[in-house]
Design a protein around this motif. Structure first.
Motif, mmCIF file in Angstrom:
data_model
loop_
_atom_site.group_PDB
_atom_site.id
_atom_site.type_symbol
_atom_site.label_atom_id
_atom_site.label_comp_id
_atom_site.label_asym_id
_atom_site.label_seq_id
_atom_site.Cartn_x
_atom_site.Cartn_y
_atom_site.Cartn_z
ATOM 1 N N SER A 72 0.935 -1.224 -0.014
ATOM 2 C CA SER A 72 0.152 0.033 -0.043
ATOM 3 C C SER A 72 0.769 1.173 -0.006
ATOM 4 C CB SER A 72 -0.847 0.019 1.179
ATOM 5 O OG SER A 72 -1.649 1.239 1.194
ATOM 6 N N ASP A 73 2.066 1.278 0.841
ATOM 7 C CA ASP A 73 2.915 2.448 0.728
ATOM 8 C C ASP A 73 3.330 2.592 -0.772
ATOM 9 O OD1 ASP A 73 2.430 3.490 3.215
ATOM 10 O OD2 ASP A 73 4.000 2.141 4.077
ATOM 11 N N LEU A 74 3.743 1.454 -1.301
ATOM 12 C CA LEU A 74 4.603 1.785 -2.648
ATOM 13 C C LEU A 74 3.467 2.026 -3.595
ATOM 14 C CD1 LEU A 74 7.189 -1.220 -3.625
ATOM 15 C CD2 LEU A 74 7.297 0.951 -2.559
ATOM 16 N N THR A 143 3.956 11.660 -4.471
ATOM 17 C CA THR A 143 4.399 12.394 -3.131
ATOM 18 C C THR A 143 3.148 12.820 -2.358
ATOM 19 O OG1 THR A 143 5.084 14.543 -3.401
ATOM 20 C CG2 THR A 143 6.752 12.672 -4.019
ATOM 21 N N ARG A 144 3.304 13.220 -1.032
ATOM 22 C CA ARG A 144 2.280 14.002 -0.259
ATOM 23 C C ARG A 144 2.241 15.483 -0.517
ATOM 24 N NH1 ARG A 144 3.369 11.002 5.494
ATOM 25 N NH2 ARG A 144 3.085 8.987 4.864
ATOM 26 N N GLY A 145 3.305 16.013 -1.136
ATOM 27 C CA GLY A 145 3.574 17.411 -1.135
ATOM 28 C C GLY A 145 3.159 18.118 -2.382
ATOM 29 N N ILE A 205 -1.534 9.498 -0.857
ATOM 30 C CA ILE A 205 -0.917 9.019 0.450
ATOM 31 C C ILE A 205 -2.106 7.611 0.458
ATOM 32 C CG2 ILE A 205 -2.826 10.191 1.693
ATOM 33 C CD1 ILE A 205 -0.429 10.243 3.892
ATOM 34 N N ASP A 206 -1.590 6.903 1.199
ATOM 35 C CA ASP A 206 -2.392 5.532 1.503
ATOM 36 C C ASP A 206 -2.898 5.847 3.007
ATOM 37 O OD1 ASP A 206 0.251 4.899 2.899
ATOM 38 O OD2 ASP A 206 -0.572 2.817 3.142
ATOM 39 N N LEU A 207 -4.077 5.462 2.866
ATOM 40 C CA LEU A 207 -5.034 5.571 4.438
ATOM 41 C C LEU A 207 -4.764 4.430 5.242
ATOM 42 C CD1 LEU A 207 -8.251 6.920 2.773
ATOM 43 C CD2 LEU A 207 -6.418 8.077 3.974
ATOM 44 N N SER A 208 -3.573 4.476 6.034
ATOM 45 C CA SER A 208 -3.309 3.634 7.027
ATOM 46 C C SER A 208 -3.773 4.057 8.360
ATOM 47 C CB SER A 208 -1.728 3.378 7.098
ATOM 48 O OG SER A 208 -0.980 4.399 7.193
ATOM 49 N N ASP A 209 -3.849 5.266 8.863
ATOM 50 C CA ASP A 209 -4.219 5.856 9.941
ATOM 51 C C ASP A 209 -5.578 6.423 10.105
ATOM 52 O OD1 ASP A 209 -1.533 4.693 10.952
ATOM 53 O OD2 ASP A 209 -0.745 6.862 10.616
HETATM 54 MG MG LIG Z 1 1.780 5.118 4.081
#
Ligand SMILES: [Mg+2]
Length: 317
Positions: A72-74, A143-145, A205-209
Motif C-alpha cells: 500500500s505504501d508503494l 508524493t504527499r507534497g 497517500i495511503d489511508l493507514s491511520d
Molecule cells: Mg503510508
C-alpha cells in the motif's frame, strides 16, 4: 542447524521467481539487478502483535497483512513492487503457525509479482517487519507534497470498514461482519491505481491511520488546506447497515486500516483520471477540494460543519 535456521528454510520455496534477482535467499545478502533507467522506491513497515493486530489474528492473515501494508505504501508512491525482505520475531518455532503465515504472505506476493529476497528470524514477542522495494520512472514518484489549491480530492474503494470490524461488529448482520473482517485482515493494496496515477495525481497517500490523520499529512506536506464533504465519503453496504442502526461517520472519517488511496488531481487532469480508472479493480470517489487555507475543514452536504470524533486511528487499543 538450530530451529530458527530451519524456519528460514520455510521461505526458500516461493511462488515468484524474478529475473532481476541475481542471488536470493541463502547467502549473506541478496544480489539484485536494478532496472536500467528506473528509480528505486523503498518502504518498511512493522506489525506488532497486540498493537497493530489482535493477538488472536490468524497466522495467514498476519502474513498477508504484513506484506499488504507495505504494498500500500508503494502504491501511494506510484511504484511497481519487486523485492521484499522479512524480519520475523517469534516467541517460539511453531511450524504450523509459520506454515500458515508463509501461505498468507506468498499468496499476496504472487498476486503482485513480489519475490522475497532475504530476511532474518529471531526469538522474541511476535513482531513482523517487512521491507519492500519497487521501481518508478525518474521523477514520476507520487508524493504527499504536490497538492495545489483547486485540485479535487479523491479516495479509492470504501472507507471505515476495517474500523467497524474492531469497534462496531455487534450491530451488523453476518455478511456485513464478514465483509468488515475481510477488509481489516485482508486489505487490497491499490497498486494498479497508484501506478496509473503517475503524472495524473498531484499528491497521494495511503489511508493507514485514517482520513483525518492522513489527509492532514498531505495538507501539511503540500502547504495547503482542504474542504471535505463527509456526505460524499464512499460507504460499503456494511457501513450503511451501521448507519441504519444509528452509527455515525466517525469510523469512515477517522478510522484507520483501510489501505485505500487518497489523492489529489488538478482540474486539467480530470479527463485523464476518468479514462484511467475504468481499468481499476476499485472505484474512486471525489470527496472534496484542496484550498489555500491551512488545515482540513469538514462539512456535510448541506454546508453544516462536521467535527471528526476520531483524529487518528489508535489501532485497536
Ligand atoms: Mg503510508
Amino acid at each position: 542447524m538450530d530451529e530458527f535456521s530451519l524456519i528460514r528454510q520455510f521461505f526458500v520455496d516461493q511462488p515468484v521467481s524474478r529475473s532481476d534477482v541475481v542471488l536470493g535467499i541463502g547467502d549473506d545478502g541478496a544480489v539484485l539487478q536494478a532496472p536500467a533507467g528506473q528509480q528505486l522506491v523503498s518502504t518498511a513497515d512493522t506489525l506488532v502483535a497486540g498493537r497493530h493486530f489482535p493477538d488472536a489474528t490468524a497466522a495467514a492473515d498476519v502474513g498477508y497483512k504484513a506484506l499488504a501494508v507495505n504494498l500500500s505504501d508503494l502504491a501511494a508512491m506510484g511504484a511497481e513492487p519487486a523485492w521484499a525482505s522479512l524480519q520475523l520475531t517469534l516467541p517460539e518455532a511453531d511450524e504450523s503457525w509459520l506454515g500458515q503465515f508463509r501461505d498468507g504472505f506468498f499468496a499476496l506476493a504472487a498476486r503482485h509479482q513480489v519475490q522475497l529476497v532475504g530476511g532474518d528470524t529471531v526469538r522474541g514477542p511476535l513482531n513482523v517487519a517487512v521491507q519492500l522495494t519497487g521501481f518508478v520512472p525518474p521523477g514520476q514518484a507520487l508524493t504527499r507534497g504536490g497538492a495545489q489549491p483547486g485540485d479535487d480530492i479523491y479516495v479509492t474503494g470504501t472507507l471505515g470498514d476495517a474500523a467497524l470490524a474492531l469497534q462496531h461488529l455487534e450491530v451488523l448482520s453476518g455478511p456485513a461482519q464478514a465483509w468488515c473482517r475481510t477488509r481489516l485482515n485482508r486489505p487490497m493494496p491499490r497498486c494498479a491505481a497508484g501506478i496509473a496515477l503517475r503524472g495524473v495525481a498531484s499528491a497521494a497517500i495511503d489511508l493507514s491511520d485514517g482520513l483525518v490523520a492522513d489527509l492532514g499529512h498531505v495538507a501539511e506536506a503540500s502547504g495547503v488546506g482542504a474542504r471535505i464533504d463527509v456526505d460524499l465519503l464512499p460507504l460499503s453496504d456494511a457501513y450503511r447497515e451501521h448507519r441504519a442502526a444509528g452509527g455515525g461517520l466517525d469510523a469512515a472519517v477517522g478510522g484507520g486500516d483501510d489501505y485505500e488511496l487518497c489523492f489529489t488531481v488538478a482540474p486539467a487532469q480530470q479527463g485523464r483520471l476518468e479514462a484511467l480508472a475504468a481499468g481499476w479493480d476499485c472505484g474512486f470517489t471525489r470527496i472534496g477540494v484542496v484550498t489555500g487555507d491551512s488545515g482540513v475543514e469538514w462539512h456535510h452536504g448541506d454546508g453544516s460543519s462536521y467535527r471528526p470524533g476520531l483524529t487518528g486511528f489508535r489501532h485497536f487499543t
